[in-house]
Design a protein around this motif. Structure first.
Motif, PDB file in Angstrom:
ATOM      1  N   VAL A 183      -1.657 -31.502 -14.310  1.00 49.37           N
ATOM      2  CA  VAL A 183      -1.150 -33.033 -14.151  1.00 49.37           C
ATOM      3  C   VAL A 183      -2.153 -33.873 -14.981  1.00 49.37           C
ATOM      4  O   VAL A 183      -1.780 -34.434 -15.790  1.00 49.37           O
ATOM      5  CB  VAL A 183      -0.637 -33.483 -12.958  1.00 49.37           C
ATOM      6  CG1 VAL A 183      -0.525 -34.857 -13.079  1.00 49.37           C
ATOM      7  CG2 VAL A 183       0.365 -32.592 -12.352  1.00 49.37           C
ATOM      8  N   ILE A 184      -3.450 -33.806 -14.468  1.00 53.47           N
ATOM      9  CA  ILE A 184      -4.312 -34.478 -15.261  1.00 53.47           C
ATOM     10  C   ILE A 184      -4.479 -34.219 -16.674  1.00 53.47           C
ATOM     11  O   ILE A 184      -4.626 -35.153 -17.576  1.00 53.47           O
ATOM     12  CB  ILE A 184      -5.768 -34.271 -14.565  1.00 53.47           C
ATOM     13  CG1 ILE A 184      -5.658 -34.825 -13.253  1.00 53.47           C
ATOM     14  CG2 ILE A 184      -6.893 -34.844 -15.273  1.00 53.47           C
ATOM     15  CD1 ILE A 184      -7.049 -34.318 -12.278  1.00 53.47           C
ATOM     16  N   LEU A 185      -4.430 -32.888 -17.087  1.00 53.72           N
ATOM     17  CA  LEU A 185      -4.596 -32.614 -18.532  1.00 53.72           C
ATOM     18  C   LEU A 185      -3.435 -33.040 -19.369  1.00 53.72           C
ATOM     19  O   LEU A 185      -3.540 -33.786 -20.446  1.00 53.72           O
ATOM     20  CB  LEU A 185      -4.660 -31.071 -18.483  1.00 53.72           C
ATOM     21  CG  LEU A 185      -6.167 -30.471 -17.960  1.00 53.72           C
ATOM     22  CD1 LEU A 185      -5.808 -28.929 -18.282  1.00 53.72           C
ATOM     23  CD2 LEU A 185      -7.265 -31.010 -18.894  1.00 53.72           C
ATOM     24  N   LEU A 186      -2.292 -32.983 -18.498  1.00 57.22           N
ATOM     25  CA  LEU A 186      -1.212 -33.330 -19.482  1.00 57.22           C
ATOM     26  C   LEU A 186      -0.955 -34.982 -19.830  1.00 57.22           C
ATOM     27  O   LEU A 186      -0.461 -35.568 -20.721  1.00 57.22           O
ATOM     28  CB  LEU A 186       0.019 -33.033 -18.723  1.00 57.22           C
ATOM     29  CG  LEU A 186       0.457 -31.448 -18.655  1.00 57.22           C
ATOM     30  CD1 LEU A 186       1.383 -30.995 -17.815  1.00 57.22           C
ATOM     31  CD2 LEU A 186       0.765 -30.968 -20.351  1.00 57.22           C
ATOM     32  N   GLY A 187      -1.757 -35.773 -18.760  1.00 52.32           N
ATOM     33  CA  GLY A 187      -1.897 -37.050 -19.025  1.00 52.32           C
ATOM     34  C   GLY A 187      -2.906 -37.617 -19.864  1.00 52.32           C
ATOM     35  O   GLY A 187      -2.691 -38.570 -20.423  1.00 52.32           O
ATOM     36  N   ALA A 188      -4.170 -36.732 -19.539  1.00 51.87           N
ATOM     37  CA  ALA A 188      -5.519 -37.392 -20.373  1.00 51.87           C
ATOM     38  C   ALA A 188      -5.380 -36.729 -21.835  1.00 51.87           C
ATOM     39  O   ALA A 188      -6.059 -37.691 -22.763  1.00 51.87           O
ATOM     40  CB  ALA A 188      -6.428 -37.161 -19.570  1.00 51.87           C
ATOM     41  N   LEU A 236     -13.866 -33.719 -12.905  1.00 49.90           N
ATOM     42  CA  LEU A 236     -13.551 -32.229 -13.348  1.00 49.90           C
ATOM     43  C   LEU A 236     -12.430 -32.225 -14.325  1.00 49.90           C
ATOM     44  O   LEU A 236     -12.453 -31.669 -15.448  1.00 49.90           O
ATOM     45  CB  LEU A 236     -13.512 -31.299 -12.476  1.00 49.90           C
ATOM     46  CG  LEU A 236     -13.568 -29.800 -12.736  1.00 49.90           C
ATOM     47  CD1 LEU A 236     -14.649 -29.365 -13.659  1.00 49.90           C
ATOM     48  CD2 LEU A 236     -13.480 -28.761 -11.646  1.00 49.90           C
ATOM     49  N   GLY A 237     -11.141 -32.834 -13.953  1.00 49.22           N
ATOM     50  CA  GLY A 237      -9.883 -32.825 -14.905  1.00 49.22           C
ATOM     51  C   GLY A 237     -10.255 -33.434 -16.299  1.00 49.22           C
ATOM     52  O   GLY A 237      -9.768 -33.107 -17.167  1.00 49.22           O
ATOM     53  N   PHE A 238     -10.942 -34.695 -16.022  1.00 51.46           N
ATOM     54  CA  PHE A 238     -11.279 -35.453 -17.259  1.00 51.46           C
ATOM     55  C   PHE A 238     -12.136 -34.668 -18.194  1.00 51.46           C
ATOM     56  O   PHE A 238     -12.091 -34.849 -19.370  1.00 51.46           O
ATOM     57  CB  PHE A 238     -11.992 -36.706 -16.843  1.00 51.46           C
ATOM     58  CG  PHE A 238     -12.434 -37.612 -17.929  1.00 51.46           C
ATOM     59  CD1 PHE A 238     -11.410 -38.189 -18.811  1.00 51.46           C
ATOM     60  CD2 PHE A 238     -13.801 -37.829 -18.509  1.00 51.46           C
ATOM     61  CE1 PHE A 238     -11.765 -38.709 -19.795  1.00 51.46           C
ATOM     62  CE2 PHE A 238     -14.096 -38.407 -19.358  1.00 51.46           C
ATOM     63  CZ  PHE A 238     -13.291 -39.081 -20.165  1.00 51.46           C
ATOM     64  N   LEU A 239     -13.084 -33.802 -17.651  1.00 55.43           N
ATOM     65  CA  LEU A 239     -14.155 -33.063 -18.527  1.00 55.43           C
ATOM     66  C   LEU A 239     -13.377 -32.043 -19.287  1.00 55.43           C
ATOM     67  O   LEU A 239     -13.602 -31.863 -20.319  1.00 55.43           O
ATOM     68  CB  LEU A 239     -15.316 -32.627 -17.525  1.00 55.43           C
ATOM     69  CG  LEU A 239     -16.092 -33.578 -17.161  1.00 55.43           C
ATOM     70  CD1 LEU A 239     -17.161 -32.809 -16.178  1.00 55.43           C
ATOM     71  CD2 LEU A 239     -17.018 -34.232 -18.355  1.00 55.43           C
ATOM     72  N   LEU A 240     -12.500 -31.485 -18.570  1.00 58.97           N
ATOM     73  CA  LEU A 240     -11.536 -30.383 -19.093  1.00 58.97           C
ATOM     74  C   LEU A 240     -10.613 -30.938 -20.302  1.00 58.97           C
ATOM     75  O   LEU A 240     -10.715 -30.589 -21.195  1.00 58.97           O
ATOM     76  CB  LEU A 240     -10.682 -29.807 -17.947  1.00 58.97           C
ATOM     77  CG  LEU A 240     -11.507 -28.901 -17.037  1.00 58.97           C
ATOM     78  CD1 LEU A 240     -10.335 -28.390 -15.894  1.00 58.97           C
ATOM     79  CD2 LEU A 240     -11.999 -27.834 -17.639  1.00 58.97           C
ATOM     80  N   ALA A 241     -10.030 -32.190 -19.890  1.00 61.33           N
ATOM     81  CA  ALA A 241      -9.220 -32.843 -20.933  1.00 61.33           C
ATOM     82  C   ALA A 241     -10.211 -33.291 -22.084  1.00 61.33           C
ATOM     83  O   ALA A 241      -9.860 -33.148 -23.332  1.00 61.33           O
ATOM     84  CB  ALA A 241      -8.594 -34.138 -20.244  1.00 61.33           C
ATOM     85  N   LEU A 242     -11.480 -33.809 -21.900  1.00 66.14           N
ATOM     86  CA  LEU A 242     -12.373 -33.966 -22.972  1.00 66.14           C
ATOM     87  C   LEU A 242     -12.639 -32.828 -23.966  1.00 66.14           C
ATOM     88  O   LEU A 242     -12.709 -32.853 -25.255  1.00 66.14           O
ATOM     89  CB  LEU A 242     -13.661 -34.178 -22.250  1.00 66.14           C
ATOM     90  CG  LEU A 242     -14.585 -34.859 -23.376  1.00 66.14           C
ATOM     91  CD1 LEU A 242     -14.371 -36.118 -24.237  1.00 66.14           C
ATOM     92  CD2 LEU A 242     -16.148 -35.234 -22.547  1.00 66.14           C
ATOM     93  N   VAL A 243     -12.809 -31.746 -23.223  1.00 68.00           N
ATOM     94  CA  VAL A 243     -13.192 -30.336 -24.007  1.00 68.00           C
ATOM     95  C   VAL A 243     -12.053 -29.734 -24.754  1.00 68.00           C
ATOM     96  O   VAL A 243     -12.096 -29.267 -26.157  1.00 68.00           O
ATOM     97  CB  VAL A 243     -13.515 -29.064 -22.986  1.00 68.00           C
ATOM     98  CG1 VAL A 243     -13.555 -27.853 -23.803  1.00 68.00           C
ATOM     99  CG2 VAL A 243     -14.862 -29.527 -22.282  1.00 68.00           C
ATOM    100  N   ILE A 244     -10.722 -30.259 -24.338  1.00 65.95           N
ATOM    101  CA  ILE A 244      -9.463 -29.733 -25.119  1.00 65.95           C
ATOM    102  C   ILE A 244      -9.075 -30.943 -26.137  1.00 65.95           C
ATOM    103  O   ILE A 244      -8.636 -30.604 -27.350  1.00 65.95           O
ATOM    104  CB  ILE A 244      -8.269 -29.564 -23.960  1.00 65.95           C
ATOM    105  CG1 ILE A 244      -8.659 -28.452 -23.131  1.00 65.95           C
ATOM    106  CG2 ILE A 244      -7.003 -29.327 -24.730  1.00 65.95           C
ATOM    107  CD1 ILE A 244      -7.554 -28.180 -22.150  1.00 65.95           C
TER     108      ILE A 244
END
Length: 296
Positions: free
Chosen positions: A162-167, A103-111
């Motif tokens: 944390v996931i978003l800031l990393g990915a 889920l965090g990776f999908l959010l990072a993908l969208v952003i």
């Protein structure tokens, strides 16, 4: 006159042979690979590698290179697996971390995708944000855990932050790299055919930048997974549940090296599985669509 006709026929035959050869090169082989060949080429090598690792591991145990509490035997780790399975907690450990990570990776993908497009296409934005993205990509993900805990508390929002800031920086930089490698002729041809604005981005820029973008996605997932493990190890709370990072930390707190090894093996297994099930097929599709991989 006869010699001229003969030369013309020879030239026609040469051209026909050349055309047939090119057609043969372009032809895609669609024959099914035998099961035995698949087993030998795809299944046997990793199985042999795992067996060798287990053998070396067991030899180290027999040789007593260190104390038993520092290096548990494979049988002890396997007992830890069977105990967690019997208690019904093994799949829970895995699902808690995998669901957060995906889920965090999908959010990072969208952003990260629109951010990467913006940075790659607007010079002013690249000058302002490009160095920041590169700096964030080199910053260890664990550095974001303390401020995220202070800002958001011990909850899933902190984990996702944390996931978003990393990915996000990895995904955005991967897309920027892919766009930079597009030949300018392709972009000019697209504009000539009317592919401008969003249409040009969708039909020209994104497809042409797929190799670099896919590399950024793979790196983004690696950063997502590592960021999540760092957050789970540092930030523990009953409300967060027990993921693989918390399992690793529990093993450290209780000095149970068998539990530590179980957590490490599960973390490694999930990372390999995601790569094999998602990113490897995507890579093969991209290479095949560009004629760089022949489908057997």
């Amino acid at each position: 006159m006869a010699s001229t006709e003969t030369a013309a026929k020879d030239t026609a035959q040469d051209l026909a042979g050349l055309e047939a050869g090119l057609d043969a090169l372009d032809a895609v082989r669609v024959s099914r690979t035998p099961v035995r060949e698949v087993l030998v080429r795809k299944v046997l090598p990793p199985v042999v590698a795992v067996v060798l690792v287990l053998a070396v591991w067991q030899i180290l145990i027999w040789a007593k290179v260190t104390d038993d509490y520092k290096l548990p035997s494979p049988s002890l780790v396997w007992s830890e697996v069977t105990d967690a399975w019997a208690q019904g907690t093994l799949l829970g450990y895995i699902w808690t971390s995998v669901s957060r990570g995906l889920l965090g990776f999908l959010l990072a993908l969208v952003i990260g995708t629109p951010l990467g497009l913006l940075v790659s296409r607007v010079k002013l934005v690249r000058a302002a944000i490009g160095p920041v993205l590169s700096g964030l990509q080199s910053l260890p993900s664990v550095a974001w855990v303390p401020p995220a805990v202070i800002w958001l508390g011990l909850n899933d929002k902190m984990m996702f932050a944390v996931i978003l800031l990393g990915a996000v920086p990895s995904i955005a930089n991967g897309l920027v790299s892919g766009v930079d490698q597009i030949p300018p002729l392709h972009l000019r041809a697209g504009r000539t055919l009317g592919a401008t604005g969003l249409r040009g981005t969708w039909h020209i820029v994104l497809p042409a930048s797929l190799p670099g973008y896919l590399a950024g996605l793979k790196q983004g997932w690696a950063f997502s997974w590592r960021s999540l493990m760092a957050a789970e190890i540092i930030a523990s709370s009953p409300d967060l549940g027990v993921g693989l990072g918390q399992l690793l930390e529990q093993g450290r707190e209780t000095s149970s090296m068998s539990m530590v090894f179980l957590a490490i093996i599960l973390i490694l297994t999930v990372g390999i599985a995601i790569d094999l099930l998602i990113f490897s097929p995507l890579e093969r599709w991209v290479l095949r669509s560009r004629g760089l991989l022949v489908k057997n």
